[in-house]
Design a protein around this motif. Structure first.
Motif, PDB file in Angstrom:
ATOM      1  N   ILE A   1       0.834  -1.207   0.000  1.00  0.00           N
ATOM      2  CA  ILE A   1       0.000   0.000   0.000  1.00  0.00           C
ATOM      3  C   ILE A   1       0.868   1.255   0.000  1.00  0.00           C
ATOM      4  O   ILE A   1       0.626   2.202  -0.751  1.00  0.00           O
ATOM      5  CB  ILE A   1      -0.942   0.009   1.225  1.00  0.00           C
ATOM      6  CG1 ILE A   1      -1.982  -1.098   1.091  1.00  0.00           C
ATOM      7  CG2 ILE A   1      -1.637   1.360   1.371  1.00  0.00           C
ATOM      8  CD1 ILE A   1      -2.744  -1.368   2.371  1.00  0.00           C
ATOM      9  N   ARG A   2       1.876   1.261   0.856  1.00  0.00           N
ATOM     10  CA  ARG A   2       2.761   2.423   0.950  1.00  0.00           C
ATOM     11  C   ARG A   2       3.499   2.671  -0.368  1.00  0.00           C
ATOM     12  O   ARG A   2       3.682   3.817  -0.783  1.00  0.00           O
ATOM     13  CB  ARG A   2       3.765   2.230   2.089  1.00  0.00           C
ATOM     14  CG  ARG A   2       3.140   2.320   3.467  1.00  0.00           C
ATOM     15  CD  ARG A   2       4.181   2.223   4.567  1.00  0.00           C
ATOM     16  NE  ARG A   2       3.574   2.200   5.889  1.00  0.00           N
ATOM     17  CZ  ARG A   2       3.161   3.277   6.553  1.00  0.00           C
ATOM     18  NH1 ARG A   2       3.311   4.481   5.994  1.00  0.00           N
ATOM     19  NH2 ARG A   2       2.617   3.184   7.742  1.00  0.00           N
TER      20      ARG A   2
ATOM     21  N   LYS B   1       2.435   1.881  -3.390  1.00  0.00           N
ATOM     22  CA  LYS B   1       1.467   2.433  -4.348  1.00  0.00           C
ATOM     23  C   LYS B   1       1.172   3.893  -4.032  1.00  0.00           C
ATOM     24  O   LYS B   1       1.018   4.711  -4.943  1.00  0.00           O
ATOM     25  CB  LYS B   1       0.174   1.614  -4.314  1.00  0.00           C
ATOM     26  CG  LYS B   1       0.286   0.250  -4.973  1.00  0.00           C
ATOM     27  CD  LYS B   1      -1.057  -0.450  -4.978  1.00  0.00           C
ATOM     28  CE  LYS B   1      -0.971  -1.784  -5.720  1.00  0.00           C
ATOM     29  NZ  LYS B   1      -2.258  -2.500  -5.732  1.00  0.00           N
ATOM     30  N   ARG B   2       1.115   4.208  -2.740  1.00  0.00           N
ATOM     31  CA  ARG B   2       0.835   5.582  -2.332  1.00  0.00           C
ATOM     32  C   ARG B   2       1.984   6.511  -2.745  1.00  0.00           C
ATOM     33  O   ARG B   2       1.761   7.618  -3.214  1.00  0.00           O
ATOM     34  CB  ARG B   2       0.644   5.614  -0.811  1.00  0.00           C
ATOM     35  CG  ARG B   2       0.316   6.944  -0.221  1.00  0.00           C
ATOM     36  CD  ARG B   2      -1.003   7.494  -0.720  1.00  0.00           C
ATOM     37  NE  ARG B   2      -0.790   8.555  -1.679  1.00  0.00           N
ATOM     38  CZ  ARG B   2      -1.547   8.784  -2.724  1.00  0.00           C
ATOM     39  NH1 ARG B   2      -2.591   8.029  -2.984  1.00  0.00           N
ATOM     40  NH2 ARG B   2      -1.282   9.769  -3.547  1.00  0.00           N
ATOM     41  N   GLN B   3       3.200   6.037  -2.568  1.00  0.00           N
ATOM     42  CA  GLN B   3       4.375   6.829  -2.947  1.00  0.00           C
ATOM     43  C   GLN B   3       4.406   7.083  -4.451  1.00  0.00           C
ATOM     44  O   GLN B   3       4.724   8.190  -4.897  1.00  0.00           O
ATOM     45  CB  GLN B   3       5.652   6.118  -2.505  1.00  0.00           C
ATOM     46  CG  GLN B   3       5.894   6.149  -1.007  1.00  0.00           C
ATOM     47  CD  GLN B   3       7.033   5.257  -0.561  1.00  0.00           C
ATOM     48  OE1 GLN B   3       7.670   4.608  -1.393  1.00  0.00           O
ATOM     49  NE2 GLN B   3       7.290   5.202   0.743  1.00  0.00           N
TER      50      GLN B   3
ATOM     51  N   ASP C   1       1.747   9.629  -5.254  1.00  0.00           N
ATOM     52  CA  ASP C   1       2.231  10.957  -4.845  1.00  0.00           C
ATOM     53  C   ASP C   1       3.206  11.528  -5.865  1.00  0.00           C
ATOM     54  O   ASP C   1       3.174  12.724  -6.184  1.00  0.00           O
ATOM     55  CB  ASP C   1       2.918  10.875  -3.480  1.00  0.00           C
ATOM     56  CG  ASP C   1       1.912  10.780  -2.336  1.00  0.00           C
ATOM     57  OD1 ASP C   1       0.735  11.122  -2.558  1.00  0.00           O
ATOM     58  OD2 ASP C   1       2.314  10.359  -1.235  1.00  0.00           O
TER      59      ASP C   1
ATOM     60  N   SER D   1      -6.372   4.391   4.380  1.00  0.00           N
ATOM     61  CA  SER D   1      -6.335   3.029   3.863  1.00  0.00           C
ATOM     62  C   SER D   1      -7.231   2.115   4.688  1.00  0.00           C
ATOM     63  O   SER D   1      -7.298   2.232   5.920  1.00  0.00           O
ATOM     64  CB  SER D   1      -4.895   2.490   3.887  1.00  0.00           C
ATOM     65  OG  SER D   1      -4.881   1.101   3.638  1.00  0.00           O
TER      66      SER D   1
ATOM     67  N   VAL E   1      -1.907   4.879   7.008  1.00  0.00           N
ATOM     68  CA  VAL E   1      -1.551   5.264   5.638  1.00  0.00           C
ATOM     69  C   VAL E   1      -2.688   6.108   5.050  1.00  0.00           C
ATOM     70  O   VAL E   1      -3.828   5.658   4.992  1.00  0.00           O
ATOM     71  CB  VAL E   1      -1.299   4.031   4.740  1.00  0.00           C
ATOM     72  CG1 VAL E   1      -0.954   4.471   3.323  1.00  0.00           C
ATOM     73  CG2 VAL E   1      -0.197   3.162   5.317  1.00  0.00           C
ATOM     74  N   THR E   2      -2.377   7.322   4.646  1.00  0.00           N
ATOM     75  CA  THR E   2      -3.393   8.208   4.072  1.00  0.00           C
ATOM     76  C   THR E   2      -3.090   8.485   2.601  1.00  0.00           C
ATOM     77  O   THR E   2      -1.951   8.352   2.156  1.00  0.00           O
ATOM     78  CB  THR E   2      -3.451   9.550   4.831  1.00  0.00           C
ATOM     79  OG1 THR E   2      -2.169  10.178   4.761  1.00  0.00           O
ATOM     80  CG2 THR E   2      -3.862   9.343   6.276  1.00  0.00           C
ATOM     81  N   GLU E   3      -4.109   8.860   1.890  1.00  0.00           N
ATOM     82  CA  GLU E   3      -3.972   9.211   0.478  1.00  0.00           C
ATOM     83  C   GLU E   3      -4.704  10.516   0.241  1.00  0.00           C
ATOM     84  O   GLU E   3      -5.907  10.605   0.490  1.00  0.00           O
ATOM     85  CB  GLU E   3      -4.559   8.103  -0.407  1.00  0.00           C
ATOM     86  CG  GLU E   3      -4.490   8.425  -1.878  1.00  0.00           C
ATOM     87  CD  GLU E   3      -4.973   7.266  -2.742  1.00  0.00           C
ATOM     88  OE1 GLU E   3      -5.021   7.436  -3.970  1.00  0.00           O
ATOM     89  OE2 GLU E   3      -5.318   6.207  -2.195  1.00  0.00           O
TER      90      GLU E   3
ATOM     91  N   SER F   1      -6.098  12.558  -2.349  1.00  0.00           N
ATOM     92  CA  SER F   1      -6.465  12.473  -3.760  1.00  0.00           C
ATOM     93  C   SER F   1      -6.780  13.866  -4.307  1.00  0.00           C
ATOM     94  O   SER F   1      -7.665  14.562  -3.804  1.00  0.00           O
ATOM     95  CB  SER F   1      -7.681  11.559  -3.923  1.00  0.00           C
ATOM     96  OG  SER F   1      -8.119  11.539  -5.255  1.00  0.00           O
TER      97      SER F   1
END
Length: 406
Positions: free
Chosen positions: A221-222, A224-226, A229, A297, A303-305, A307
């Motif tokens: 997840i991290r 994909k988030r990176q 970003d 998440s 873990v935040t996103e 958007s």
């Protein structure tokens, strides 16, 4: 019936009509929302059929199940609101039926007394004799007026009884239909609740599987988030660059992150802004899988996103359309990502990312609905996802507030 009673009756009737109209409009709005959610569920099922033969990761399964749960919960809430609204409307109709029955009873009694009085008057002396017995012409004229007014009053009473009777019949039919509609909604809600229970069970099973190897999934997840970003930061950089380039061409140097507009650009910007909530969708069919703003998440709440736009799941090879007329500012080529198209509308921008084909080039003047490319379809997952953003200058806006409700 006394004048005071008539006045009260008129006021009650006017208030009842106003209240019933307001209730009916609310019911229509709720039904429209329910139909929208049902359409969204149908679209989700259709999209899932397209990708069911593809490899699906556990994380994607969790995302899909969570999305289904959210939709079902929304549907249950709206359906409950509809059923409650129908209950209120049924109660209102029942009260009005009771009032109408009382009015009808009083009208019939009044009419019966009038007929009896008329009959007795007719039997005691004829109308002709009543007129001839007048002392003078003026009295005879007044008596004739009285006879005519009495006839008119009798006719009005008969018409009122007929009208009240028909209204009572219509209300009874409406009441029966409302009760039938309410029963249907309750039955539908029972079915949806069973589906929701099954989806929650599937979610629990997936979460139990993830917890067995939480570190692995959190790391995924991290990562994909990176990557997301990185792409967002690159798009933001390209937007600022586009603003600076445009302003430089206009002979203006500014670092405020805002476009310097020509009169035509100002007019286009005003026109775009006036269409908030009315813009067409960038794809013909699709559902929003990721909303605008800060998201946490489902797997790891730490873990935040953030958007900057929305992610729309759509059909394979779906055509992407401009949501408003404007000029193609640039085609964005982003490292390790599929291309994006930036369209300018005065000081507003729309960004269409994750395209496999592009039909336009920088500098093209385009109209609303112009096809600008195709959405990329992932061969592994079978998913077709369009990332869509709306900016005013370098400020990110929530696209769902600008697109028309489906």
């Amino acid at each position: 019936m006394k004048i005071k009673d008539i006045f009260k009756l008129v006021i009650f009737t006017l208030l009842s009509v106003s209240f019933v109209t307001a209730q009916s409009e609310k019911q229509k709005a709720l039904e429209a929302e329910r139909q929208r959610i049902l359409k969204e569920i149908n679209q989700l099922n259709s999209l899932n059929r397209q990708v069911k033969k593809k490899e699906t990761s556990v994380l994607k399964q969790v995302e899909d199940v969570n999305y289904k749960i959210t939709i079902r919960q929304n549907l249950i809430k709206v359906t409950n609101d509809q059923a409650n609204q129908l209950t209120r409307e049924i109660n209102t109709n029942q009260k009005e039926i009771t009032t109408l029955r009382d009015q009808l009873k009083e009208l019939k009694e009044d009419y019966a007394r009038m007929i009896v009085k008329s009959y007795k008057s007719k039997s005691e002396q004829s109308k002709v004799m009543f007129l001839l017995s007048s002392d003078n012409f003026k009295q005879a004229y007044k008596r004739l007026q009285y006879i005519n007014q009495y006839k008119g009053y009798q006719k009005k009473q008969a018409e009122d009884i007929k009208a009240k009777t028909l209204k009572l019949q219509d209300l009874n039919l409406e009441l029966s239909k409302q009760k039938e509609d309410k029963n249907k909604l309750i039955a539908e809600n029972r079915k949806v609740k069973k589906e929701l229970e099954a989806e929650k069970k599937a979610q629990d099973e997936l979460m139990a599987l993830i917890r067995k190897d939480l570190k692995k999934y959190t790391a995924e997840i991290r990562q994909k988030r990176q990557e997301a970003d990185r792409i967002d930061k690159e798009i933001n950089r390209l937007i600022r660059e586009a603003i600076a380039t445009s302003n430089k061409k206009a002979g203006k140097k500014t670092s405020t992150g805002k476009f310097v507009l020509t009169p035509a650009g100002k007019a286009l910007s005003v026109n775009f802004g006036a269409n908030k909530g009315k813009l067409g969708w960038p794809v013909d069919r699709g559902i929003v899988k990721l909303k605008f703003g800060l998201q946490r998440s489902l797997i790891d709440r730490t873990v935040t996103e953030n958007s900057f736009g929305i992610r729309i799941a759509t059909e394979n090879n779906a055509k992407v359309k401009a949501v408003f007329k404007g000029e193609v500012s640039r085609v964005m080529l982003i490292k390790n990502s599929n291309p994006a198209v930036l369209v300018r509308h005065g000081d507003y921008l729309t960004i269409y990312r994750n395209l496999s084909k592009i039909y336009v080039k920088a500098g093209d003047k385009i109209e609303t609905g112009r096809e600008i490319g195709e959405v990329f379809t992932n061969r592994t997952t079978g998913e077709s996802l369009l990332y869509f953003r709306i900016n005013k200058n370098d400020k990110n806006l929530d696209p769902e507030k600008w697109l028309t409700k489906r």
